[in-house]
Write a protein that holds these residues in place. Structure first.
Motif, PDB file in Angstrom:
ATOM      1  N   THR A 118       0.859  -1.173   0.000  1.00  0.00           N
ATOM      2  CA  THR A 118       0.000   0.000   0.000  1.00  0.00           C
ATOM      3  C   THR A 118       0.898   1.227   0.000  1.00  0.00           C
ATOM      4  OG1 THR A 118      -1.726  -1.150   1.226  1.00  0.00           O
ATOM      5  CG2 THR A 118      -1.805   1.248   1.249  1.00  0.00           C
ATOM      6  N   LYS A 120       0.814   5.359   0.500  1.00  0.00           N
ATOM      7  CA  LYS A 120      -0.008   6.451   1.031  1.00  0.00           C
ATOM      8  C   LYS A 120       0.726   7.766   0.798  1.00  0.00           C
ATOM      9  CE  LYS A 120      -2.373   3.609   4.355  1.00  0.00           C
ATOM     10  NZ  LYS A 120      -2.790   3.381   5.718  1.00  0.00           N
ATOM     11  N   ASP A 122       0.866  11.978   1.257  1.00  0.00           N
ATOM     12  CA  ASP A 122       0.438  13.151   2.020  1.00  0.00           C
ATOM     13  C   ASP A 122       0.125  14.252   1.013  1.00  0.00           C
ATOM     14  OD1 ASP A 122       1.019  15.834   3.423  1.00  0.00           O
ATOM     15  OD2 ASP A 122       0.904  14.397   5.080  1.00  0.00           O
ATOM     16  N   SER A 134      -7.732   9.456  -4.699  1.00  0.00           N
ATOM     17  CA  SER A 134      -7.416   8.746  -3.463  1.00  0.00           C
ATOM     18  C   SER A 134      -5.973   9.065  -3.097  1.00  0.00           C
ATOM     19  CB  SER A 134      -7.583   7.238  -3.667  1.00  0.00           C
ATOM     20  OG  SER A 134      -7.165   6.537  -2.524  1.00  0.00           O
ATOM     21  N   ARG A 135      -5.669   9.011  -1.828  1.00  0.00           N
ATOM     22  CA  ARG A 135      -4.280   9.193  -1.402  1.00  0.00           C
ATOM     23  C   ARG A 135      -3.692   7.862  -0.938  1.00  0.00           C
ATOM     24  NH1 ARG A 135      -3.341  13.036   2.654  1.00  0.00           N
ATOM     25  NH2 ARG A 135      -5.486  13.141   3.302  1.00  0.00           N
ATOM     26  N   SER A 136      -4.376   6.769  -1.258  1.00  0.00           N
ATOM     27  CA  SER A 136      -3.912   5.437  -0.897  1.00  0.00           C
ATOM     28  C   SER A 136      -4.152   4.489  -2.072  1.00  0.00           C
ATOM     29  CB  SER A 136      -4.673   4.954   0.343  1.00  0.00           C
ATOM     30  OG  SER A 136      -4.277   3.657   0.695  1.00  0.00           O
ATOM     31  N   GLN A 138      -2.909   0.449  -3.890  1.00  0.00           N
ATOM     32  CA  GLN A 138      -2.302  -0.853  -3.663  1.00  0.00           C
ATOM     33  C   GLN A 138      -1.726  -1.406  -4.962  1.00  0.00           C
ATOM     34  OE1 GLN A 138      -5.615  -0.349  -2.506  1.00  0.00           O
ATOM     35  NE2 GLN A 138      -4.797   0.151  -0.505  1.00  0.00           N
TER      36      GLN A 138
END
Length: 168
Positions: A118, A120, A122, A134-136, A138
């Motif tokens: 994953t 992530k 900022d 999205s800031r995440s 996979q």
């Protein structure tokens, strides 16, 4: 009659809101690293992350920008990044902006096989105008695989108890 007016106003407000142009979002495209080549002194492959416009929520008549969005803050373009991006499970390596539209992660060790990662982000890494979907995200590394060819059974002619399987 006041209730009918409020209901009509609510319906009109909803219709007006639905007719407004939708925001143009940006999504990350992750090019998962492949299998490290089987060469002398191999180096693990880099993880490449590019950014593109996501038109999936736009109205059909809405204008669409062309090209790829410029998302990196000007002070971070082509520079290493030590904070604001996280890889889980963690791996040692370096992150850097490659221009203003791509991130590159250069790992210090091999990618583990068949592992889901994953990433992530900022929001401080990006220009304030960039609206990420999205800031995440996979991605999965390739699963461990074995392929055999030229499989042979060997029995030592001198010692019948010694048996081996030879393969490439």
């Amino acid at each position: 009659s006041l209730v009918i007016l409020l209901a009509a106003g609510g319906i009109l407000g909803t219709l007006y809101y639905q007719s407004l142009p939708k925001p143009i979002l940006i999504r990350a495209l992750i090019e998962a690293p492949g299998i490290t080549p089987n060469v002398e002194n191999p180096e693990p492959l880099n993880l490449q992350i590019d950014f593109e416009y996501d038109f999936s929520n736009l109205r059909p008549e809405q204008e669409r920008p062309s090209g790829r969005p410029s998302v990196a803050r000007i002070d971070l373009v082509d520079k290493p990044v030590s904070t604001g991006i996280r890889l889980e499970p963690a791996m040692s390596g370096t992150w850097a902006w490659a221009g203003d539209r791509s991130f590159v992660f250069s790992p210090q060790q091999e990618w583990p096989a068949g592992t889901e990662f994953t990433i992530k982000f900022d929001k401080a890494l990006f220009v304030k105008e960039a609206r990420l979907k999205s800031r995440s995200y996979q991605f999965m590394t390739p699963a461990f695989q074995v392929s055999l060819s030229d499989l042979e059974f060997y029995q030592d002619p001198q010692d019948k108890a010694v048996r081996k399987v030879v393969s490439t």
